[in-house]
Design a protein around this motif. Sequence first.
Motif, mmCIF file in Angstrom:
data_model
loop_
_atom_site.group_PDB
_atom_site.id
_atom_site.type_symbol
_atom_site.label_atom_id
_atom_site.label_comp_id
_atom_site.label_asym_id
_atom_site.label_seq_id
_atom_site.Cartn_x
_atom_site.Cartn_y
_atom_site.Cartn_z
ATOM 1 N N TRP A 170 0.904 -1.180 -0.037
ATOM 2 C CA TRP A 170 0.040 0.077 -0.010
ATOM 3 C C TRP A 170 1.081 1.168 0.182
ATOM 4 O O TRP A 170 0.686 2.154 -0.627
ATOM 5 C CB TRP A 170 -0.822 -0.025 1.380
ATOM 6 N N ILE A 171 1.862 1.131 0.815
ATOM 7 C CA ILE A 171 2.841 2.486 0.757
ATOM 8 C C ILE A 171 3.346 2.602 -0.526
ATOM 9 O O ILE A 171 3.911 3.813 -0.928
ATOM 10 C CB ILE A 171 3.919 2.321 1.875
ATOM 11 N N ILE A 172 3.616 1.553 -1.414
ATOM 12 C CA ILE A 172 4.207 1.666 -2.780
ATOM 13 C C ILE A 172 3.146 2.327 -3.848
ATOM 14 O O ILE A 172 3.637 3.285 -4.737
ATOM 15 C CB ILE A 172 4.945 0.486 -3.441
ATOM 16 N N ASP A 173 2.108 1.664 -3.895
ATOM 17 C CA ASP A 173 1.250 2.148 -4.756
ATOM 18 C C ASP A 173 -0.315 2.727 -4.331
ATOM 19 O O ASP A 173 -1.295 2.973 -5.163
ATOM 20 C CB ASP A 173 1.023 1.387 -6.100
ATOM 21 N N ALA A 208 10.706 1.817 -0.072
ATOM 22 C CA ALA A 208 11.587 0.621 -0.782
ATOM 23 C C ALA A 208 10.511 -0.036 -1.421
ATOM 24 O O ALA A 208 9.484 -0.500 -0.872
ATOM 25 C CB ALA A 208 12.186 -0.041 0.568
ATOM 26 N N PRO A 209 11.006 -0.357 -2.537
ATOM 27 C CA PRO A 209 10.227 -1.404 -3.492
ATOM 28 C C PRO A 209 10.085 -2.960 -2.948
ATOM 29 O O PRO A 209 10.926 -3.113 -1.809
ATOM 30 C CB PRO A 209 11.103 -1.631 -4.802
ATOM 31 N N LEU A 210 8.965 -3.548 -3.287
ATOM 32 C CA LEU A 210 8.796 -4.815 -2.624
ATOM 33 C C LEU A 210 9.968 -5.684 -2.627
ATOM 34 O O LEU A 210 10.133 -6.229 -1.610
ATOM 35 C CB LEU A 210 7.662 -5.498 -3.384
ATOM 36 N N ASP A 211 10.695 -5.838 -3.741
ATOM 37 C CA ASP A 211 12.005 -6.789 -3.639
ATOM 38 C C ASP A 211 12.964 -6.253 -2.479
ATOM 39 O O ASP A 211 13.264 -7.222 -1.883
ATOM 40 C CB ASP A 211 12.647 -6.984 -4.761
ATOM 41 N N VAL A 229 0.564 -5.570 4.653
ATOM 42 C CA VAL A 229 -0.786 -4.952 4.039
ATOM 43 C C VAL A 229 -0.363 -5.006 2.390
ATOM 44 O O VAL A 229 0.400 -4.733 1.900
ATOM 45 C CB VAL A 229 -0.595 -3.426 4.343
ATOM 46 N N GLN A 230 -1.529 -5.782 1.846
ATOM 47 C CA GLN A 230 -1.745 -5.912 0.497
ATOM 48 C C GLN A 230 -0.550 -6.544 -0.236
ATOM 49 O O GLN A 230 -0.202 -6.523 -1.159
ATOM 50 C CB GLN A 230 -1.947 -4.590 -0.196
ATOM 51 N N ALA A 231 0.194 -7.720 0.555
ATOM 52 C CA ALA A 231 1.382 -8.436 -0.101
ATOM 53 C C ALA A 231 1.307 -9.911 0.570
ATOM 54 O O ALA A 231 2.338 -10.230 0.908
ATOM 55 C CB ALA A 231 2.539 -7.431 0.393
#
Length: 282
Positions: A100-103, A118-121, A146-148
């Motif tokens: 969620w923090i990413i997109d 930070a990207p998911l990887d 969250v959402q992952a």
Amino acid sequence: MAPLYDAHQHFHFDQLTPYRAKIDADLRAFGLRRAVVNGTSEEEWPVVSALAREYPWILPSYGVHPWDCGNRGPGWEAALRVRLAAEPGAGVGEIGLDRWIIDGLRPDDPRLAGLRVAPLDEQKDVLARQLALAAEFDRAASIHCVQAFGALLDVLKQARLPARGFLLHGYGGPVEMVKAFNDLGAHYSYNIELLQPRLAGRVESFQAVPADRLLVETDAPTKPPPVDRARFTLPPAADGSPVNHPGNIAVAYDALAELRGVALEDLAEKVEQNFWRLFQDS
Ligand SMILES: [Zn+2]
């Protein structure tokens, strides 16, 4: 009745600082036995550590939260290792994954100010490294997701995991994944948020969690109970957002017992056993 345990909160956050003495008195008065206080970045670890020395009900936990992952310093992993070695009762957390923090947030959201996201990887790598430390020191890992949830399951399947298990705090994943997480050693803590009608779907997973994996949390200072249920209230924060008093753990126990259809005493007894299977005392 068995004493109460808060499996996840942040007593050290600024919103609670002016009220520490009052909160401490309130918690002692109704018999809270332990609360896991999660430092989420290197800067917070010494603060949590000092509070744990001052307040005997605090069980400290140290980690790099996915929101803080992008701003971690080069020496974070060595520093976490040193701290875990020095504090035999401390857990590892709050760690995890957050898509969620990413997109999910607008770039101008004030919560993102000063953060490198930070990207998911990268989040997955930092999570796996912290799980390996939890395994090495046999400490409970407290996980935010969250959402992952698919990505989380992948990491958990490949990482070294602590033999005593790990906590999925405020579990918001699908009910279908509970079995897969259980097989890896998951415990689950739920908070008063479950009462919100928009989260009705979460009640299904809550009811599917085995009784011997269930814990209760406040996530204070966030997630205050509805006003008509709150047992303790605090003034709102400077930005107007509501502040949850950690004493509302009692309200969370009440609500969760209702939603599970079990007696409060039975829930409290079970949660006490679960808490001490997962966490250890310093
Ligand atoms: Zn938290």
